[in-house]
Design a protein around this motif. Sequence first.
Motif, short mmCIF file in Angstrom:
data_model
loop_
_atom_site.label_atom_id
_atom_site.label_comp_id
_atom_site.label_asym_id
_atom_site.label_seq_id
_atom_site.Cartn_x
_atom_site.Cartn_y
_atom_site.Cartn_z
N GLU A 112 0.84 -1.20 0.00
CA GLU A 112 0.00 0.00 0.00
C GLU A 112 0.87 1.26 0.00
OE1 GLU A 112 -3.20 0.30 -0.46
OE2 GLU A 112 -3.76 -1.82 -0.34
N PRO A 271 -7.76 0.53 1.79
CA PRO A 271 -6.66 0.09 0.93
C PRO A 271 -7.06 0.16 -0.54
CG PRO A 271 -7.56 -1.76 2.21
CD PRO A 271 -8.29 -0.53 2.64
N SER A 277 -3.36 -6.94 -1.28
CA SER A 277 -2.24 -6.13 -0.77
C SER A 277 -1.10 -7.03 -0.30
CB SER A 277 -2.67 -5.28 0.44
OG SER A 277 -3.91 -4.66 0.25
#
Lengths: 290, 290
Positions: A112, A271, A277
């Motif tokens: 991220e 996110p 992620s």
Amino acid sequence: MRIGALEAGGTKMVLGIFDEEGHLLEDTKLPTRTPAQTMPEIIAYFQEKGIDRLGIGTFGPVNLREDSPEYGNITATPKLDWRNYPLLSTLREALGVPCAIDTDVNAAALAECRLGAARGCGNAVYVTVGTGIGAGICVGGKPVHGLMHPEVGHMLLKPNPMDPLPQGICPYHESCLEGLASGPAIARRAGTSGENLPDEDPVFTLAAGYLAQMCVNLIVTVSPERIVIGGGVLEREFLLDLIRRETVRLLGGYVQVPEITARIDSYIVLPELYPISGLIGAWLLGRDIS
Amino acid sequence: MRIGALEAGGTKMVLGIFDEEGHLLEDTKLPTRTPAQTMPEIIAYFQEKGIDRLGIGTFGPVNLREDSPEYGNITATPKLDWRNYPLLSTLREALGVPCAIDTDVNAAALAECRLGAARGCGNAVYVTVGTGIGAGICVGGKPVHGLMHPEVGHMLLKPNPMDPLPQGICPYHESCLEGLASGPAIARRAGTSGENLPDEDPVFTLAAGYLAQMCVNLIVTVSPERIVIGGGVLEREFLLDLIRRETVRLLGGYVQVPEITARIDSYIVLPELYPISGLIGAWLLGRDIS
């Protein structure tokens, strides 16, 4: 170069094959059973696909001290079959390629921070709120380790006087974040899974309040440039706004930075790479082996 | 090379002249009055002594974002004369030498981490408990900045049910660390300064309990390799043992690392460079200007 990525979770293993530019060429999922059952499947997959490197983001706790003989071992997990399992060295030996390891949440934080909702931020926190609560922290663009690694889920908080379950449900701690605001904590108060509840249910206000306390404590401790909150509980996206408003209220005007006081909506965010992620972070870990 | 060091505090300014090896050649103190009164005195001192570089550890909050036009300015301090004062640029222009700046507690954290009670630790926290509570955090051997800089003093905690003052005395927050465990919070409960109280006074147990909650929250957030706690309140050294024992109790066996479970006495420690951790840190900041 073909880079393998493994997101090792408590219930499932996600395996991916990336090229150097980050294209996900193929991926698969396996249930997490015992190491004796699951590890041969993982090894066979990566052997068959042919990889030059492997990055691993794993459930924890995991030993991340490079100078330790147990580096890369799972440690005191409640999943007894995996306790003390040498995840990194087993994969390194079986696959014969350079391997890198970090926690699943540190891997997600890295992803991220580099490519997702916190890109451009050297310092950022990624929090996942689901069955448990975990967080990864990047400082100077790199995941923080230290003595162990960030957990955040067991941060002690101030119980809300309106909370019917002020001690929470954590077996280790009274009034810790995970015990107060995880999916199971929400379900325990409501008597049913959060999925069955309307947005207006007061358990959500309670949970958002605790997550806001977490945001305040992260802000005054590591001073992140952005806080990314994801995970199953945040699939109820309205929670994010409750968390933002309560964070500003709790800060009480003490922190005078416009990123928070004027632009909280771009400071506490969802996110961008969810739900992969962690897998993308594992790819980054593999790609960046020097 | 002669390196100037300035520890800019809310009540006094400490000025030192070091050589490159860290020998303190001379030093002096000035009361902190208004910038118009105090800054010319500081500038005259360093001009007279002749320095090649200057390191500054300052009270905050201070803008530490190098890309900001206000870099090195004091920001929203309650000391109104100093609010928005351009501390770094004033000294840089007046002295014509390279200058570096950080918070006083980050400077102290750097000094303890490199040369003091946390030497050998890449990740460590230095906390000072006095009139206020502040902390500096080193990760990878360098002080953490982020959006602002660590504060820690305003971390929200769980009030002790036995506390007659569970909301604390902070004007910004209910039940924050500084409002619950600083010197003035101890004095408010006791009706007299802590110095006048015996070790057995229950206000010390309360304060130590809150400082232990802080240690737990630091451990689960930044996972430091050591926590150094100093400042006026910790001159009552018996507090340190109360904090250690309560930290282990509150962790509840969740964090299974021998550094904490078996060796808490060398994990939570007093500073070694007190009371000049900050001045030595300012020297390091000056010395390390690249």
